[in-house]
Design an enzyme around this catalytic site. Structure first.
Site, PDB file in Angstrom:
ATOM      1  N   LYS A 116       7.598  -3.030  12.402  1.00  0.00           N
ATOM      2  CA  LYS A 116       5.870  -3.083  12.895  1.00  0.00           C
ATOM      3  C   LYS A 116       5.568  -3.407  14.168  1.00  0.00           C
ATOM      4  O   LYS A 116       4.800  -3.019  14.663  1.00  0.00           O
ATOM      5  CB  LYS A 116       5.603  -3.995  11.751  1.00  0.00           C
ATOM      6  CG  LYS A 116       5.503  -3.344  10.363  1.00  0.00           C
ATOM      7  CD  LYS A 116       5.489  -4.250   9.344  1.00  0.00           C
ATOM      8  CE  LYS A 116       4.116  -4.526   8.865  1.00  0.00           C
ATOM      9  NZ  LYS A 116       3.765  -5.375   7.542  1.00  0.00           N
ATOM     10  N   GLY A 165       3.477  -6.416   1.212  1.00  0.00           N
ATOM     11  CA  GLY A 165       2.713  -7.312   1.165  1.00  0.00           C
ATOM     12  C   GLY A 165       3.488  -8.985   1.393  1.00  0.00           C
ATOM     13  O   GLY A 165       2.989  -9.830   1.493  1.00  0.00           O
ATOM     14  N   ARG A 292       7.543   7.333   4.282  1.00  0.00           N
ATOM     15  CA  ARG A 292       8.140   7.755   2.884  1.00  0.00           C
ATOM     16  C   ARG A 292       6.875   8.288   2.360  1.00  0.00           C
ATOM     17  O   ARG A 292       5.747   8.398   2.634  1.00  0.00           O
ATOM     18  CB  ARG A 292       8.467   6.471   2.201  1.00  0.00           C
ATOM     19  CG  ARG A 292       7.282   5.454   2.281  1.00  0.00           C
ATOM     20  CD  ARG A 292       7.679   4.342   0.951  1.00  0.00           C
ATOM     21  NE  ARG A 292       6.436   3.678   0.955  1.00  0.00           N
ATOM     22  CZ  ARG A 292       5.927   2.577   1.586  1.00  0.00           C
ATOM     23  NH1 ARG A 292       6.758   1.959   2.433  1.00  0.00           N
ATOM     24  NH2 ARG A 292       5.001   1.767   1.428  1.00  0.00           N
TER      25      ARG A 292
HETATM   26  P1  ADP Z   1       2.846  -4.499   4.056  1.00  0.00           P
HETATM   27  O1  ADP Z   1       3.932  -3.581   4.942  1.00  0.00           O
HETATM   28  O2  ADP Z   1       3.624  -5.676   3.579  1.00  0.00           O
HETATM   29  O3  ADP Z   1       2.069  -3.925   3.211  1.00  0.00           O
HETATM   30  P2  ADP Z   1       0.747  -4.376   5.968  1.00  0.00           P
HETATM   31  O4  ADP Z   1       1.060  -4.723   7.487  1.00  0.00           O
HETATM   32  O5  ADP Z   1       0.614  -2.998   5.752  1.00  0.00           O
HETATM   33  O6  ADP Z   1       1.722  -4.955   5.172  1.00  0.00           O
HETATM   34  O7  ADP Z   1      -0.682  -5.095   5.398  1.00  0.00           O
HETATM   35  C1  ADP Z   1      -0.767  -5.088   4.076  1.00  0.00           C
HETATM   36  C2  ADP Z   1      -2.349  -5.713   3.860  1.00  0.00           C
HETATM   37  O8  ADP Z   1      -2.300  -7.081   4.324  1.00  0.00           O
HETATM   38  C3  ADP Z   1      -3.528  -4.939   4.495  1.00  0.00           C
HETATM   39  O9  ADP Z   1      -3.743  -3.600   3.743  1.00  0.00           O
HETATM   40  C4  ADP Z   1      -4.281  -5.956   4.605  1.00  0.00           C
HETATM   41  O10 ADP Z   1      -4.994  -6.347   3.201  1.00  0.00           O
HETATM   42  C5  ADP Z   1      -3.745  -7.271   4.855  1.00  0.00           C
HETATM   43  N1  ADP Z   1      -3.606  -7.364   6.320  1.00  0.00           N
HETATM   44  C6  ADP Z   1      -2.470  -7.096   7.122  1.00  0.00           C
HETATM   45  N2  ADP Z   1      -2.953  -7.298   8.342  1.00  0.00           N
HETATM   46  C7  ADP Z   1      -4.011  -7.942   8.493  1.00  0.00           C
HETATM   47  C8  ADP Z   1      -4.862  -8.308   9.805  1.00  0.00           C
HETATM   48  N3  ADP Z   1      -4.641  -8.372  10.779  1.00  0.00           N
HETATM   49  N4  ADP Z   1      -6.268  -8.691   9.084  1.00  0.00           N
HETATM   50  C9  ADP Z   1      -6.516  -8.727   7.621  1.00  0.00           C
HETATM   51  N5  ADP Z   1      -5.890  -8.063   6.900  1.00  0.00           N
HETATM   52  C10 ADP Z   1      -4.555  -7.850   7.194  1.00  0.00           C
END
Ligand code: ADP
Length: 451
Positions: A116, A165, A292
Site C-alpha cells: 500500500k 481492516g 481481485r
Molecule cells: P484494508 O486494506 O485493511 O481494508 P484500507 O486502507 O482500505 O485498509 O482502509 C480500510 C478502512 O479504514 C477505510 O474504508 C476507512 O474506513 C478506514 N481508513 C483507512 N485509512 C483512513 C484514513 N486515512 N482516515 C480515515 N479512515 C481511514
C-alpha cells in the site's frame, strides 16, 4: 476458450464463479477442504477434489496441493475468488511459470498495488491525490513523530502489506504513537509477514467510495462506476451501494478518471477496484487498489447490467473487453447487506454451527448470493460471511423498500446472524436519507448504549 476452470476458494464466491462458468459452458472443478465437503459449491461443481483439512494453511492456502489438483483434473485455469491466494504473488508467479492461466491480474500488478505504501507513491507520481502522510515506509519512531507533527494529529498508522481492516491504529496524540507503532508492527508481522508501516492523516467522517475497473491485455480499460462502502463497523464494510447517494455525475466522472489513471499507471489487467476516501469538502484521495474480485461486486453488476466474473474470464482467455465505455451507464440503485454468522448483541462475536432453519427471501429485485441451506454447518475455520442480500430498484427508495421487505422475510436459525442489526440500520432516518459516513455505525451504537 478455457474448457475447465479450477476454483481455489469456497463459500458464496466459489458458487458465484461456478454459476457464470455454467452459463459460459465451461466445466468447473472445486478444490475444497474436508471441512467444506457438504457445501453447495462442492455439490454444484462438475468435479471436486479435496486439497486438505479445514485449516486454511493446509488447504486453501496450500499452493502445492492446489497445483496438484490442477494437474490431476487437467484444468486450464484457476479462479482464486477473493481472500486466500487471490493476491499472493508467489502463487501467481508459479501459475505464470507453469502456464496455468490465473484469472486475475499479473504478479507485477499485485506487486505494485499490493504494497500500500508503494502504491501511494506510484499513484502520486501519476498525479492522483493521496491522503497526506509519509512518503513511503517510516523507518523509525522519530521519523513517525516528525511526520505526524507535520500532518497534524489525528493520524493513522497502517501496515504496508495490510488488508481486511487489520494492522491499522488511529493515533490522536503523540503519547499514543509509540504503542500504536509497536502494535501495528506486531500485527503486520504475524498477519502479513511484512512489518513495514506508513502514516496517513486520519480523516474524520469520510465517505469510502470505490471505483470498479476492468482492463484487458490489449490496453483497453473500462470503468463500471462507483460503490459507496461507507457503512462500516471497525473499518470493515457492512453495506455497499451503487451509485453513491452522495455524488453527482460530474464528481462520478472525476472519480472514474482518477481510477483509470491508477489502473493505467500499472498496466492493470483483469477486474480491480480503486478505493478512495472522500472528505467533507468532497475532495477524493486515493486509499488503495484491490487487485481481485470484491465481495461487493454484485451491486455494480446490477446497476450496470454486467457479469464481472464473465469479464474476468474473458480477459484471462486473452479476449478484448466486450463492452465500450459509452455502453456502460448506471440504471437504478443496488444495495448489499453482508449477512454474517455473528452475534450483533454480543460485539459481533462469530457464531458458527448448524443452520436448523432457513427461509430465504425472494420477489422482485432481490438477489441472494449464498452457499448455505437448511442443515448446513457453518465451519469455524473461515470468515463468517453467510450470504449477501442484494436489493435492486429503479431508484434508491425502491431498493430500500425491497431490502426492508427481504430482511423481514429472511429466517436463519441455529446460528446468530447480523440480520437484526440490518433491520435497525434500515429503520434509521439518517441512513435512509443517504447521510452516513465511515464511523456512522459506531456513533449510532454509542448513542443507543448511552440511552
Ligand atoms: P484494508 O486494506 O485493511 O481494508 P484500507 O486502507 O482500505 O485498509 O482502509 C480500510 C478502512 O479504514 C477505510 O474504508 C476507512 O474506513 C478506514 N481508513 C483507512 N485509512 C483512513 C484514513 N486515512 N482516515 C480515515 N479512515 C481511514
Amino acid at each position: 476458450m478455457f474448457s475447465k476452470i479450477l476454483i481455489a476458494n469456497r463459500g458464496e464466491i466459489a458458487l458465484r464463479v461456478i454459476r457464470t462458468c455454467k452459463e459460459l459452458g465451461i466445466k468447473t472443478v472445486i478444490a475444497y477442504s474436508s471441512a467444506d465437503r457438504d457445501s453447495l459449491p462442492v455439490r454444484y461443481a462438475d468435479e471436486r477434489i479435496c486439497i486438505g483439512p479445514g485449516e486454511s494453511v493446509e488447504s486453501y492456502l496450500n499452493i502445492p496441493h492446489i497445483l496438484s489438483a490442477v494437474e490431476a483434473t487437467d484444468a486450464d485455469a484457476i479462479h482464486p475468488g477473493y481472500g486466500f491466494l487471490a493476491e499472493s504473488i508467489p502463487f501467481v508467479e508459479v501459475c505464470e511459470a507453469s502456464h496455468i492461466s490465473f484469472i486475475g491480474p499479473t504478479a507485477s500488478n499485485i506487486q505494485l498495488m499490493g504494497d500500500k505504501s508503494l502504491a501511494r507513491q506510484t499513484v502520486k507520481r501519476n498525479g492522483v491525490p493521496v491522503i497526506p502522510g509519509s512518503d513511503g515506509v517510516v523507518k523509525s519512531l522519530e521519523e513517525a513523530k516528525e511526520i505526524a507533527k507535520a500532518i497534524k494529529y489525528p493520524i493513522i498508522v497502517k501496515a504496508s502489506g495490510g488488508g481486511g481492516g487489520r494492522g491499522m491504529r488511529v493515533v490522536r496524540e503523540e503519547e499514543e504513537l509509540k504503542s500504536a507503532v509497536l502494535f501495528c508492527q506486531e500485527e503486520a508481522k504475524v498477519a502479513f509477514d511484512n512489518p513495514n508501516l506508513y502514516l496517513e492523516k486520519y480523516l474524520e467522517r469520510p465517505r469510502h467510495i470505490e471505483v470498479q475497473i476492468l482492463g484487458d491485455s490489449f490496453g483497453n480499460y473500462l470503468c463500471l462506476w462507483e460503490r459507496d462502502c461507507s457503512l462500516q463497523r471497525r473499518h470493515q464494510k457492512l453495506i455497499e451501494e451503487s451509485p453513491s447517494p452522495l455524488i453527482n455525475q460530474r464528481f462520478r466522472r472525476r472519480l472514474a478518471r482518477l481510477a483509470l489513471k491508477v489502473a493505467k499507471s500499472v498496466n492493470y489487467t483483469s477486474a480491480g477496484t480503486v478505493e478512495f476516501l472522500v472528505d467533507s469538502n468532497l475532495f477524493p484521495y486515493f486509499l488503495e487498489m484491490n487487485t481481485r474480485i470484491q465481495v461487493e461486486h454484485p451491486v455494480t453488476e446490477l446497476v450496470t447490467n454486467t457479469d464481472i466474473i464473465r469479464e474476468q474470464i474473458r480477459i484471462a482467455e486473452g479476449e478484448k473487453l466486450s463492452l465500450k465505455q459509452k455502453d456502460v451507464s448506471i440504471f437504478g440503485v443496488a444495495m448489499e447487506c453482508r449477512i454474517n454468522a455473528e452475534d450483533p448483541e454480543n460485539d459481533f462475536l462469530p457464531s458458527p454451527g448448524k443452520i436448523t432453519r432457513y427461509l430465504p427471501p425472494g420477489g422482485p429485485g432481490i438477489r441472494l448470493d449464498t452457499h448455505i441451506y437448511e442443515g448446513y454447518t457453518v465451519p469455524a475455520y473461515y470468515d463468517s460471511l453467510l450470504a449477501k442480500l442484494i436489493a435492486f430498484g429503479k431508484n434508491r427508495q425502491e431498493a430500500i423498500s425491497r431490502m426492508q421487505r427481504a430482511l423481514e422475510e429472511t429466517e436463519i436459525e441455529g446460528v446468530k446472524t447480523t440480520i437484526p442489526f440490518y433491520r435497525k440500520v434500515f429503520a434509521n432516518p439518517q441512513y435512509l436519507k443517504g447521510k452516513y459516513y465511515v464511523g456512522f455505525i459506531e456513533t449510532i451504537l454509542e448513542n443507543e448504549n448511552d440511552k
